[in-house]
Design an enzyme around this catalytic site. Sequence first.
Site, PDB file in Angstrom:
ATOM      1  N   ASN A 190      44.797  25.437  48.240  1.00 50.03           N
ATOM      2  CA  ASN A 190      46.236  25.524  48.501  1.00 50.03           C
ATOM      3  C   ASN A 190      46.508  26.858  49.199  1.00 50.03           C
ATOM      4  O   ASN A 190      46.444  27.906  48.563  1.00 50.03           O
ATOM      5  CB  ASN A 190      46.991  25.437  47.163  1.00 50.03           C
ATOM      6  CG  ASN A 190      48.477  25.671  47.328  1.00 50.03           C
ATOM      7  OD1 ASN A 190      49.010  25.662  48.444  1.00 50.03           O
ATOM      8  ND2 ASN A 190      49.165  25.887  46.212  1.00 50.03           N
ATOM      9  N   GLU A 230      47.219  24.546  35.656  1.00 55.81           N
ATOM     10  CA  GLU A 230      47.233  25.927  36.158  1.00 55.81           C
ATOM     11  C   GLU A 230      48.063  26.796  35.229  1.00 55.81           C
ATOM     12  O   GLU A 230      49.295  26.788  35.306  1.00 55.81           O
ATOM     13  CB  GLU A 230      47.871  25.965  37.548  1.00 55.81           C
ATOM     14  CG  GLU A 230      47.153  25.136  38.579  1.00 55.81           C
ATOM     15  CD  GLU A 230      47.447  25.643  39.981  1.00 55.81           C
ATOM     16  OE1 GLU A 230      46.486  25.913  40.694  1.00 55.81           O
ATOM     17  OE2 GLU A 230      48.627  25.792  40.344  1.00 55.81           O
ATOM     18  N   GLU A 262      54.978  27.566  41.381  1.00 57.06           N
ATOM     19  CA  GLU A 262      55.818  28.390  42.261  1.00 57.06           C
ATOM     20  C   GLU A 262      57.053  27.617  42.695  1.00 57.06           C
ATOM     21  O   GLU A 262      58.122  28.198  42.887  1.00 57.06           O
ATOM     22  CB  GLU A 262      54.987  28.874  43.457  1.00 57.06           C
ATOM     23  CG  GLU A 262      54.018  29.977  43.014  1.00 57.06           C
ATOM     24  CD  GLU A 262      52.717  30.038  43.792  1.00 57.06           C
ATOM     25  OE1 GLU A 262      52.639  29.480  44.897  1.00 57.06           O
ATOM     26  OE2 GLU A 262      51.764  30.650  43.270  1.00 57.06           O
ATOM     27  N   SER A 309      43.018  31.845  39.851  1.00 57.61           N
ATOM     28  CA  SER A 309      42.026  32.882  40.147  1.00 57.61           C
ATOM     29  C   SER A 309      40.581  32.366  40.164  1.00 57.61           C
ATOM     30  O   SER A 309      39.657  33.069  39.758  1.00 57.61           O
ATOM     31  CB  SER A 309      42.171  34.058  39.172  1.00 57.61           C
ATOM     32  OG  SER A 309      43.462  34.639  39.281  1.00 57.61           O
ATOM     33  N   LYS A 342      49.211  27.992  50.322  1.00 60.26           N
ATOM     34  CA  LYS A 342      50.567  28.526  50.059  1.00 60.26           C
ATOM     35  C   LYS A 342      51.204  28.920  51.391  1.00 60.26           C
ATOM     36  O   LYS A 342      50.930  28.297  52.408  1.00 60.26           O
ATOM     37  CB  LYS A 342      50.502  29.647  49.033  1.00 60.26           C
ATOM     38  CG  LYS A 342      49.735  29.200  47.774  1.00 60.26           C
ATOM     39  CD  LYS A 342      49.842  30.108  46.604  1.00 60.26           C
ATOM     40  CE  LYS A 342      49.076  29.505  45.426  1.00 60.26           C
ATOM     41  NZ  LYS A 342      49.185  30.279  44.198  1.00 60.26           N
TER      42      LYS A 342
END
Length: 256
Positions: free
Chosen positions: A4, A168, A98, A214, A6
């Site tokens: 991803n 996540e 997010e 991470s 982002k």
Amino acid sequence: MAGNWKMNLNHQEAVVLVQKLAWTLDDKRHDFAKAEVVVVPPFTDLRSVQTLVDGDRLRIRYGAQDVSVHDSGAHTGEISAAMLAKLGCSYVVVGHSERRADHGEDDAVVNAKARVSVAADMTPIVCVGEGLEVRREGRQVEYTLAQVAGSLAGFTPEQVGALVIAYEPVWAIGTGEVATPEDAQEVCGAIRSWVAETHGEEASQAVRVLYGGSVKAANVAGIMAQSDVDGALVGGASLEADEFGGICRFYEMPMI
Ligand SMILES: O=C[C@H](O)COP(=O)(O)O
């Protein structure tokens, strides 16, 4: 393994990264049967990625980071599932933490986005996971399962079996704070058990459960060794071809 990106990389940079990724996977003889490779660029990059993937017949697949709940019409700034399907997207990330945080998306919205994705023949990657407060209270399993239940309400066993759920923990995203393999297994295992109880054993074996937060080439092997982790949703480390290539080749990485 899904990367991803982002809100990073313009369409020219996207082409460079996908080319480099293809080269490194080719160079190292990546076994696509062991790990499907997916990139999830910003909307503005998708057409360029499609042209490259189709033109060079790459085995890399791609998806979008979000989708509108609406089919078409007066929804300024929105992108429909049909538009994404037309661009060859195989996957759509829905409910990323997010978007939940920045755009107030709740489980009902995530559910609607997963539905429109399925209706357009794309696979939703449904994101769930607890924040630091919940983790400190030790409620990560019940909190995450409630998100899964809300996000998948009304889905049939066949639909659940065909989708991807990404666990996540928010406190491990972009922080360098990686959950231990045991932390990942605890919640990913609970998700699979929940699917077995609510949608049957077949769906629970078919659904793919990813861990995200991470993940790097150096820690991916330990995470992937967990019985209920089928893959990873990778943020920062997916912006480097060598690093993401290493994550995709988790089966050759040392266990630490
Ligand atoms: O979608 C990806 C996740 O948010 C993980 O991001 P990260 O690998 O930068 O922690």
